[in-house]
Design a protein around this motif. Structure first.
Motif, short mmCIF file in Angstrom:
data_model
loop_
_atom_site.label_atom_id
_atom_site.label_comp_id
_atom_site.label_asym_id
_atom_site.label_seq_id
_atom_site.Cartn_x
_atom_site.Cartn_y
_atom_site.Cartn_z
N ASN A 14 6.49 -7.37 -0.73
CA ASN A 14 7.06 -8.61 -1.28
C ASN A 14 6.09 -9.78 -1.25
OD1 ASN A 14 9.58 -7.45 -1.82
ND2 ASN A 14 10.23 -7.72 0.30
N ARG A 15 5.16 -9.78 -0.30
CA ARG A 15 4.28 -10.94 -0.13
C ARG A 15 2.87 -10.72 -0.66
NH1 ARG A 15 6.16 -14.94 3.38
NH2 ARG A 15 8.43 -14.86 3.38
N LYS A 16 2.39 -9.49 -0.72
CA LYS A 16 0.99 -9.24 -1.04
C LYS A 16 0.80 -8.48 -2.34
CE LYS A 16 -0.47 -11.51 2.44
NZ LYS A 16 -1.17 -12.80 2.23
N ASP A 17 1.83 -8.44 -3.16
CA ASP A 17 1.73 -7.88 -4.52
C ASP A 17 2.36 -8.90 -5.44
OD1 ASP A 17 1.60 -6.40 -6.81
OD2 ASP A 17 3.10 -4.92 -6.22
N SER A 18 1.57 -9.94 -5.77
CA SER A 18 2.12 -11.14 -6.39
C SER A 18 2.82 -10.89 -7.72
CB SER A 18 1.01 -12.18 -6.58
OG SER A 18 0.00 -11.68 -7.43
N ASP A 19 2.32 -9.92 -8.49
CA ASP A 19 2.92 -9.70 -9.80
C ASP A 19 3.62 -8.35 -9.91
OD1 ASP A 19 0.74 -8.09 -9.74
OD2 ASP A 19 -0.10 -8.73 -11.68
N GLY A 20 3.85 -7.69 -8.78
CA GLY A 20 4.56 -6.42 -8.81
C GLY A 20 3.80 -5.30 -9.47
N ASN B 50 1.64 -3.21 -8.03
CA ASN B 50 1.23 -2.18 -7.07
C ASN B 50 -0.26 -2.23 -6.76
OD1 ASN B 50 3.65 -0.81 -6.27
ND2 ASN B 50 3.75 0.02 -8.36
N VAL B 51 -0.91 -3.33 -7.13
CA VAL B 51 -2.27 -3.63 -6.69
C VAL B 51 -2.16 -4.85 -5.80
CG1 VAL B 51 -4.60 -4.25 -7.40
CG2 VAL B 51 -3.26 -2.66 -8.77
N PHE B 52 -2.76 -4.79 -4.61
CA PHE B 52 -2.42 -5.74 -3.57
C PHE B 52 -3.54 -6.73 -3.27
CE2 PHE B 52 0.55 -2.36 -3.12
CZ PHE B 52 1.69 -2.93 -2.58
N GLU B 53 -3.10 -7.91 -2.79
CA GLU B 53 -3.98 -8.90 -2.20
C GLU B 53 -3.74 -8.84 -0.68
OE1 GLU B 53 -1.21 -10.60 -4.18
OE2 GLU B 53 -2.10 -9.50 -5.85
N GLY B 54 -4.49 -9.63 0.06
CA GLY B 54 -4.26 -9.61 1.50
C GLY B 54 -5.15 -10.54 2.28
N GLY B 55 -6.14 -11.12 1.60
CA GLY B 55 -7.05 -12.00 2.32
C GLY B 55 -8.18 -11.23 2.98
N PHE B 56 -8.63 -11.75 4.10
CA PHE B 56 -9.82 -11.16 4.73
C PHE B 56 -9.55 -9.79 5.33
CE2 PHE B 56 -7.78 -12.25 8.54
CZ PHE B 56 -8.52 -11.88 9.65
N LEU B 57 -8.30 -9.51 5.70
CA LEU B 57 -7.89 -8.20 6.20
C LEU B 57 -8.79 -7.70 7.34
CD1 LEU B 57 -6.79 -6.34 2.96
CD2 LEU B 57 -5.37 -7.01 4.89
N GLY B 58 -9.10 -8.61 8.27
CA GLY B 58 -9.82 -8.23 9.46
C GLY B 58 -11.32 -8.07 9.28
N MET B 59 -11.78 -8.04 8.03
CA MET B 59 -13.22 -7.83 7.78
C MET B 59 -13.83 -9.15 7.33
SD MET B 59 -13.25 -3.95 6.23
CE MET B 59 -12.17 -4.23 4.84
N ASP B 60 -14.03 -10.01 8.28
CA ASP B 60 -14.27 -11.44 8.10
C ASP B 60 -15.05 -11.82 6.84
OD1 ASP B 60 -13.17 -11.09 10.59
OD2 ASP B 60 -14.48 -12.48 11.61
N GLY C 297 -4.65 -20.69 -10.65
CA GLY C 297 -4.49 -19.66 -11.67
C GLY C 297 -5.24 -18.38 -11.41
N TYR C 298 -6.17 -18.37 -10.47
CA TYR C 298 -6.93 -17.16 -10.16
C TYR C 298 -6.19 -16.33 -9.11
CZ TYR C 298 -11.17 -18.75 -12.56
OH TYR C 298 -12.09 -19.14 -13.51
N ARG C 299 -6.41 -15.03 -9.16
CA ARG C 299 -5.94 -14.16 -8.08
C ARG C 299 -6.97 -13.05 -7.87
NH1 ARG C 299 -2.94 -11.85 -12.35
NH2 ARG C 299 -2.99 -9.56 -12.35
N LEU C 300 -7.03 -12.57 -6.65
CA LEU C 300 -7.98 -11.52 -6.30
C LEU C 300 -7.22 -10.24 -6.02
CD1 LEU C 300 -11.02 -10.92 -5.70
CD2 LEU C 300 -10.44 -11.27 -3.28
#
Length: 878
Positions: free
Chosen positions: A515-521, A523-533, A547-550
């Protein structure tokens, strides 16, 4: 251990739960600007009471942290007693997160019935100012200036101070402290074993001790010159007795506000630094002449300890009164018995058959894990709002205070920490990795740790697991389900109740990710640094231009991996209860959807896979939908390998819901079924779910096992060695990255960890685990060049073994030196140094030298798991 299945068990009441550092932590930060390092600096620690915890050298405390014991030292020259570990703040030049000290966890058993800890104390004045000034002067392109560089350790001019604990019973702890002069000349030594109560009374609202005294404080009262009596409203009564005739000094664990802050008066006439002032400056004014308080020290003095001489003191903490002979033969017999039990536990039960060197490394790794079980107390709501008598300062909330959406966190638990200096706080994915080696020696505690992160006082109501106290809302990779499965496996596939308890909570966490890390549904995810600084061109946790997303290769891979682990657990539960069938089906189908999206997403039909390069990349999507692959070959592109798990043949008979759904999908949605592979084998039909098909796997592995790219002599690098400086514009901003095999040369993410080339233990262990899974499926039919270009072909299982062996090679001497020791003083020819392996946070991608936090046994203790004989696969899952 049979009597001690949980932290509430009597044998676990006393342990090494006292932190090595409490100063400079977020919990002690009551500033308006959120600068935790400056809010409570090292220079305050000897004279200022902590709010949430305590610290000390080689210390222990009760399970709740009320009564503490540790050792203080003075060499006759230092400006303050050596009572706690020292290190640098970021402003003082810290770029490796290691303390400027030398100490080692020597030994320990899971119930802490036997523990040993060693500290190396210089005989010259401790060079605090020199370490600060020189490190502040140096740039990130220079090596850190270490204690050994100052010259104070030359000619072995130090004391080795070893603290040993052996329990005669759950509430009877025999303690010895020895100090050996390794220098060439006689040297003075002051040794001060200390006991004190954590200050729970100065902040107001503490009802726990409200009935005790008018001052709402527990008391320590001298009972003769050789013992102090500790009375506490919760703990009851304990007596700490000391052999010989030391001077007993008493004061209160309260802040010296007059000296620190210029206050008109102190709450107590005898504040926390009373012992320090008496010993170091001869100032008697801080010692209570009535011989009572909330802090007491036994003061032993030697004017000259001869070269090679060892001095020794004995102490005993128990509920009974002192008695004749309590330090005699029976005391020594307890120490001998507990030492012998520890030898049998490790030598016979845990790692029989290992070489002497490997056994030493494994036992030290376990000792480090067990010694870094730390008590973590933190009530975030109370911290944010302030206490009754010490309210939060004005403007705190206005400054964007940390963790404001985590007010539910209220922890008072013993947690496995990465190390005791940098981390008197937990990190969720670190803790998950710790549970793998812990499960070999203490499966009950390992299971308890995984469950704790999912409990209501830790997990967010929305399902997110807490990352770490600096920012609970940051995102750690979802490795909990993988760890839970492996703990269940190491424990013999027998604790289904544990599996159910952790699985049901992870259902909430999985939903949070979706719900939080798949902004447009998609099934490709975002998450930020994810522990790998700093692994990316830019800080992936920072806001992108509007307007950008990674879309992240690693986030999507982690979620595919998560699906598979949840699928596996659901299948195991379904074997005895078909009510779980539908849950298994859900995770199977969700994985298939992620696998499809990994190849194509968005209106432009762009894949995270780059066909030309044969690699997976993050993709930056512009406001108009135009994608731009972030063409940096890093661990981000290797993690799709993690999406691999076997599907057992018995599902057709035992899990009918999954079988029926598979048939439906094969008929109606055949385009989803590519990741489900099957083949005939002599032992029967084999099935595999894999995020990466065979052709792409070969192409990824050709890079991963290329010495010019990812393959180092000591594991898989986090960034390809072939990465020369890459500069790109991201939303109009310049960003760059290049291969950096050692410590970080940039300040990104604080600059204290580096994912731009070094070898990191946890992801290497995961990659090897999944290569072994793939190898079991493909067998001898799938071989790769190892290393790439060598002409030498081997199976994927062989490749997995190579990674494991490369990691363990970090701790195996070559020409008498461990690669992990690098060129530091630990690589000295002296047995005084060679005997003590250190377990670093990460390792140089070229040389294998240990970097980052220099005592982070934590996930690097996975080496003990790798050194253990491999568990045979359960025939149900083979």
């Amino acid at each position: 251990m049979a009597e001690s299945s949980d932290m509430g068990s009597p044998w676990r009441m006393w342990g090494p739960y006292l932190a090595g550092r409490q100063w400079g932590t977020v919990r002690e930060d009551y500033s308006t600007d959120g600068d935790a390092w400056a809010a409570f600096p090292f220079d305050h620690a000897h004279a200022r009471a902590y709010r949430w915890g305590e610290d000390g050298l080689g210390g222990i405390c009760d399970r709740y942290g009320f009564l503490n014991f540790s050792v203080a030292l003075w060499n006759g020259k230092d400006p303050v007693l050596k009572e706690r570990l020292f290190g640098l703040t970021n402003e003082e030049g810290n770029h490796g997160e290691d303390a400027k000290e030398h100490w080692w966890a020597v030994d320990g058993t899971p119930t802490h019935s036997w523990m040993q800890w060693l500290y190396r104390y210089p005989q010259a004045e401790y060079p605090y100012a020199k370490l600060r000034a020189e490190n502040a002067r140096r740039t990130r392109l220079e090596r850190e200036y270490e204690l050994s560089d100052t010259g104070v350790l030359d000619e072995d001019r130090f004391f080795d101070v070893q603290v040993t604990y052996a329990k005669a019973g759950p509430d009877d702890v025999c303690i010895t402290v020895t100090a050996t002069n390794h220098g060439p000349d006689p040297a003075p030594l002051h040794l001060l074993p200390q006991a004190w109560f954590r200050n729970t009374w100065s902040w107001g609202g503490d009802k726990r001790q409200g009935h005790l005294t008018q001052l709402l404080a527990p008391t320590l009262t001298v009972s003769g010159l050789e013992a102090v009596e500790a009375e506490h409203g919760f703990l009851g009564r304990y007596v700490l007795a000391a052999e010989g005739s030391p001077v007993v000094l008493c004061c209160d664990n309260e802040t010296n506000a007059v000296d620190l802050f210029g206050a008109a008066r102190n709450t107590s006439r005898y504040p926390k630094d009373g012992v320090d002032r008496r010993v170091v400056r001869g100032d008697r004014s801080g010692i209570n002449p009535a011989d009572h308080g909330t802090k007491a020290a036994f003061w032993y003095r030697w004017d000259a300890v001869a070269p090679g001489e060892t001095v020794r003191v004995k102490l005993r903490l128990r509920t009974e009164d002192p008695a004749d002979g309590m330090f005699g033969a029976e005391f020594d017999e307890v120490l001998a018995a507990r030492r012998s039990e520890a030898d049998d536990f490790y030598g016979v039960v845990i790692h029989p058959g290992l070489s002497a060197e490997d056994r030493h490394v494994a036992r030290r790794a376990y000792a480090g894990l067990l010694w870094t079980k730390q008590l973590y107390r933190f009530d975030v709501a109370q911290w944010l709002d302030g206490d009754r008598d010490v309210p939060a300062p004005d403007g705190r909330a206005a400054q964007g205070r940390r963790n404001t959406s985590w007010r539910h966190v209220a922890l008072a638990d013993v947690i496995s920490m990465p190390d005791e200096w940098e981390y008197p706080w937990f990190a969720a994915w670190d803790t998950a990795f710790h549970t793998i080696p812990l499960a070999h020696v203490d499966p009950d505690f390992a299971k308890e740790q995984l469950l704790l992160m999912c409990r209501e006082w830790a997990m967010h109501p929305n399902g997110q697991l807490p990352a770490y106290e600096w920012a609970f809302g940051d995102v750690n990779p979802p490795v909990h389900a993988w760890a839970a499965w492996h703990v269940y496996r190491i424990d013999g596939y027998r604790d289904r109740q544990f599996l159910i308890r952790v699985f049901t909570k992870l259902l909430l966490n999985f939903s949070w990710w979706v719900n939080r890390k798949d902004s447009d549904g998609s099934n490709v995810f975002e998450g930020g640094f994810l522990g790998m600084d700093n692994i990316a061109l830019f800080d992936r946790s920072a806001p992108l231009p509007p307007g950008y997303r990674l879309e992240q290769s690693d986030a999507t891979s982690w979620m595919a991996f998560y699906c598979q682990q949840m699928f596996k657990i659901a299948l195991e539960l379904s074997r005895s209860d078909q009510a779980w069938d539908g849950t298994a089906t859900k995770f199977l189908e969700h994985f298939l959807s992620i696998a499809e999206a990994m190849n194509t997403f968005g209106s432009h039909g762009v894949s995270l896979w780059d066909e030309e390069d044969g690699f997976f990349y993050d993709v930056l999507v512009a406001p108009d939908g135009e994608p731009e692959p972030m063409r940096v070959r890093s661990m981000v592109g290797l993690l799709p390998i993690l999406g691999a798990t076997e599907v057992p043949a018995w599902i057709t008979q035992e899990v009918p819901d999954v079988t029926a759904r598979l048939r439906w999908l094969q008929k109606r949605r055949p385009e989803l079924m590519g990741p489900l592979r099957s083949r005939s084998a002599p032992e029967g039909r084999k099935m595999l779910l894999s995020l990466v098909d065979r052709e792409r796997l070969e192409r990824i592995l050709s890079r991963m096992f290329d010495r010019a790219e990812f393959l180092s002599p000591y594991g898989i690098r986090s960034l390809s060695k072939a990465t020369e400086q890459v500069i790109a514009k991201v939303g109009g901003r310049d960003a760059s990255i290049e291969y950096e095999p050692g410590e970080s040369r940039t300040g990104l993410f604080g600059g204290n960890s580096n994912w731009r080339g070094p070898v990191w233990f946890p992801v290497n262990v995961l990659l090897a685990d999944k290569l072994r899974t793939l190898g079991r499926f493909y067998g001898d039919s799938f071989t790769i060049e190892l290393p790439t270009g060598s002409g030498n072909r081997c199976t994927l299982v062989d490749a997995a073994d190579l990674i494991d062996n490369s990691l363990t090679a970090l701790f195996r001497p070559v020409d008498g030196k461990r690669p992990a020791d690098g060129d530091r003083i630990e690589s000295s020819d002296s047995p005084l140094w060679r005997e003590h392996p250190t377990f670093s946070e990460f390792f140089d991608g070229d040389t294998g030298e240990g970097l980052g936090a220099s005592h982070q046994t934590g996930w690097t203790a996975l080496v003990a798991h790798l050194l253990n004989p491999r568990l045979p696969p359960d025939p149900r899952w083979a």
